[in-house]
Design a protein around this motif. Sequence first.
Motif, PDB file in Angstrom:
ATOM      1  N   VAL A  64      17.293  -7.811   5.181  1.00  0.00           N
ATOM      2  CA  VAL A  64      18.779  -8.701   4.143  1.00  0.00           C
ATOM      3  C   VAL A  64      16.901  -8.919   2.862  1.00  0.00           C
ATOM      4  N   LEU A  65      16.228  -9.478   3.734  1.00  0.00           N
ATOM      5  CA  LEU A  65      15.269 -10.440   2.623  1.00  0.00           C
ATOM      6  C   LEU A  65      14.306  -8.932   2.256  1.00  0.00           C
ATOM      7  N   GLU A  66      14.366  -7.944   2.638  1.00  0.00           N
ATOM      8  CA  GLU A  66      13.366  -6.946   2.871  1.00  0.00           C
ATOM      9  C   GLU A  66      14.188  -5.588   2.036  1.00  0.00           C
ATOM     10  N   VAL A  67      15.639  -5.867   1.792  1.00  0.00           N
ATOM     11  CA  VAL A  67      16.315  -5.112   0.468  1.00  0.00           C
ATOM     12  C   VAL A  67      15.850  -6.335  -1.011  1.00  0.00           C
ATOM     13  N   ILE A  68      16.037  -7.777  -0.588  1.00  0.00           N
ATOM     14  CA  ILE A  68      15.712  -8.805  -1.161  1.00  0.00           C
ATOM     15  C   ILE A  68      14.288  -8.660  -2.095  1.00  0.00           C
ATOM     16  N   ALA A  69      13.915  -7.660  -1.338  1.00  0.00           N
ATOM     17  CA  ALA A  69      12.155  -8.575  -1.300  1.00  0.00           C
ATOM     18  C   ALA A  69      11.619  -7.439  -2.963  1.00  0.00           C
ATOM     19  N   ARG A  70      12.428  -6.169  -3.099  1.00  0.00           N
ATOM     20  CA  ARG A  70      12.338  -5.211  -3.491  1.00  0.00           C
ATOM     21  C   ARG A  70      12.453  -5.234  -5.208  1.00  0.00           C
ATOM     22  N   TYR A 102       3.169  -0.403  -6.524  1.00  0.00           N
ATOM     23  CA  TYR A 102       2.866  -0.415  -5.797  1.00  0.00           C
ATOM     24  C   TYR A 102       3.413  -1.411  -4.364  1.00  0.00           C
ATOM     25  N   GLN A 103       3.771  -2.479  -4.707  1.00  0.00           N
ATOM     26  CA  GLN A 103       4.297  -3.562  -3.885  1.00  0.00           C
ATOM     27  C   GLN A 103       5.906  -3.442  -3.962  1.00  0.00           C
ATOM     28  N   ALA A 104       6.489  -2.949  -4.409  1.00  0.00           N
ATOM     29  CA  ALA A 104       7.578  -1.665  -4.386  1.00  0.00           C
ATOM     30  C   ALA A 104       7.848  -1.183  -3.454  1.00  0.00           C
ATOM     31  N   LEU A 105       6.864  -0.324  -3.776  1.00  0.00           N
ATOM     32  CA  LEU A 105       6.532   0.664  -1.848  1.00  0.00           C
ATOM     33  C   LEU A 105       6.297   0.028  -0.647  1.00  0.00           C
ATOM     34  N   ASN A 106       5.532  -0.310  -1.013  1.00  0.00           N
ATOM     35  CA  ASN A 106       5.225  -1.805   0.613  1.00  0.00           C
ATOM     36  C   ASN A 106       6.379  -2.143   0.684  1.00  0.00           C
ATOM     37  N   GLU A 107       7.285  -2.351  -0.476  1.00  0.00           N
ATOM     38  CA  GLU A 107       8.465  -3.046   0.131  1.00  0.00           C
ATOM     39  C   GLU A 107       9.365  -2.529   1.179  1.00  0.00           C
ATOM     40  N   GLU A 109       8.686   0.556   2.640  1.00  0.00           N
ATOM     41  CA  GLU A 109       7.855   0.313   3.841  1.00  0.00           C
ATOM     42  C   GLU A 109       9.088  -0.434   4.728  1.00  0.00           C
ATOM     43  N   HIS A 110       8.647  -1.904   4.807  1.00  0.00           N
ATOM     44  CA  HIS A 110       9.433  -2.777   5.638  1.00  0.00           C
ATOM     45  C   HIS A 110      10.521  -2.327   5.266  1.00  0.00           C
ATOM     46  N   LEU A 111      11.305  -2.144   4.870  1.00  0.00           N
ATOM     47  CA  LEU A 111      12.235  -1.909   4.789  1.00  0.00           C
ATOM     48  C   LEU A 111      13.385  -1.016   5.969  1.00  0.00           C
ATOM     49  N   ASP A 176       4.182  -8.127  19.016  1.00  0.00           N
ATOM     50  CA  ASP A 176       4.371  -7.315  18.151  1.00  0.00           C
ATOM     51  C   ASP A 176       3.980  -7.676  17.211  1.00  0.00           C
ATOM     52  N   THR A 177       2.661  -6.430  17.015  1.00  0.00           N
ATOM     53  CA  THR A 177       1.772  -6.408  15.671  1.00  0.00           C
ATOM     54  C   THR A 177       2.523  -5.947  14.568  1.00  0.00           C
ATOM     55  N   LYS A 178       3.303  -5.492  14.432  1.00  0.00           N
ATOM     56  CA  LYS A 178       3.385  -4.438  13.287  1.00  0.00           C
ATOM     57  C   LYS A 178       4.679  -5.644  12.333  1.00  0.00           C
ATOM     58  N   ILE A 179       5.024  -6.526  13.089  1.00  0.00           N
ATOM     59  CA  ILE A 179       5.810  -7.782  12.546  1.00  0.00           C
ATOM     60  C   ILE A 179       4.314  -8.525  11.712  1.00  0.00           C
ATOM     61  N   ALA A 180       2.918  -8.805  12.514  1.00  0.00           N
ATOM     62  CA  ALA A 180       1.888  -9.544  11.712  1.00  0.00           C
ATOM     63  C   ALA A 180       2.097  -8.914  11.255  1.00  0.00           C
ATOM     64  N   GLU A 181       1.393  -7.373  11.143  1.00  0.00           N
ATOM     65  CA  GLU A 181       0.591  -6.495   9.132  1.00  0.00           C
ATOM     66  C   GLU A 181       2.323  -6.448   8.275  1.00  0.00           C
ATOM     67  N   ILE A 182       2.779  -6.877   8.644  1.00  0.00           N
ATOM     68  CA  ILE A 182       3.994  -7.536   7.998  1.00  0.00           C
ATOM     69  C   ILE A 182       3.719  -8.047   7.134  1.00  0.00           C
ATOM     70  N   ALA A 183       3.709 -10.104   7.476  1.00  0.00           N
ATOM     71  CA  ALA A 183       3.643 -10.821   7.315  1.00  0.00           C
ATOM     72  C   ALA A 183       1.820 -10.715   6.517  1.00  0.00           C
ATOM     73  N   GLN A 184       1.411 -10.225   6.594  1.00  0.00           N
ATOM     74  CA  GLN A 184      -0.169 -10.404   6.183  1.00  0.00           C
ATOM     75  C   GLN A 184       0.082  -9.688   5.027  1.00  0.00           C
ATOM     76  N   ASP A 185       0.920  -8.236   4.688  1.00  0.00           N
ATOM     77  CA  ASP A 185       1.439  -7.511   3.646  1.00  0.00           C
ATOM     78  C   ASP A 185       2.213  -8.745   2.058  1.00  0.00           C
ATOM     79  N   GLU A 186       2.841  -9.490   2.498  1.00  0.00           N
ATOM     80  CA  GLU A 186       3.292 -10.447   2.162  1.00  0.00           C
ATOM     81  C   GLU A 186       2.398 -11.233   1.777  1.00  0.00           C
ATOM     82  N   LEU A 187       1.696 -11.760   2.204  1.00  0.00           N
ATOM     83  CA  LEU A 187       0.288 -13.069   2.150  1.00  0.00           C
ATOM     84  C   LEU A 187      -0.660 -12.458   0.798  1.00  0.00           C
ATOM     85  N   GLU A 188      -0.373 -11.084   0.168  1.00  0.00           N
ATOM     86  CA  GLU A 188      -1.553 -10.471  -0.586  1.00  0.00           C
ATOM     87  C   GLU A 188      -0.331 -10.446  -1.361  1.00  0.00           C
TER      88      GLU A 188
END
Length: 200
Positions: A64-70, A102-107, A109-111, A176-188
């Motif tokens: 849900v958060l990733e749907v909203i984030a885009r 690029y931000q929308a594209l990255n979100e 990918e998270h979705l 769960d390293t993928k979630i850690a990567e996603i967290a860094q994307d959100e910070l960026e």
Amino acid sequence: MSSGNERLTNQICNNNIWNYCNRSDCFYQLRICSMKKFNTFVLEITIYLIDFLYRGRDFQRFWVLEVIARAPYFSFISVLHFRESLGLRGEDHTYLMKEHFYQALNETEHLEEMENRGGNEYWIDRFFAKHLVLLYYWIMVAYYFVSPINAYDINMKIEKHAYETYVKYSACHPEDTKIAEIAQDELEHAKELQVAMSMI
């Protein structure tokens, strides 16, 4: 917003406004401060609601958060396209369009990652997210058209919340390293939005 104006806004928001009203841009800064407080208030209510509805359902909440984030990035791009169509292209216009794309594209990918984890498995979650995002998209279109700084501000706060949410999950699931990567994307993304705010 210049760095000087940003410092003044922070002083006004964190201290007594009347100490700064001899400044020529005081009322502009007061309006920005008021909108930032409003953004925080709306965001806190929304976060509380989503956290309450999705207790113990991490991947559904993340989806849900990733749907909203885009949505804000789509909104920003829509408004930038509209302004360009009217001949109102600013000097940073192309940079902002490219950055938000690029931000929308990255979100997205998270979705897709959350969909792979079953985040969109239940129709009620899809119904809730897709109706919420439709409303949020149009609100952000209007907000960005009228006040880009405040639109960036609320989206930056959303990205910071997403980062904190993923970090909390990662603390309990370090494997769960993928979630850690996603967290860094959100910070960026939050940092990128701060840069975008400075260009307005």
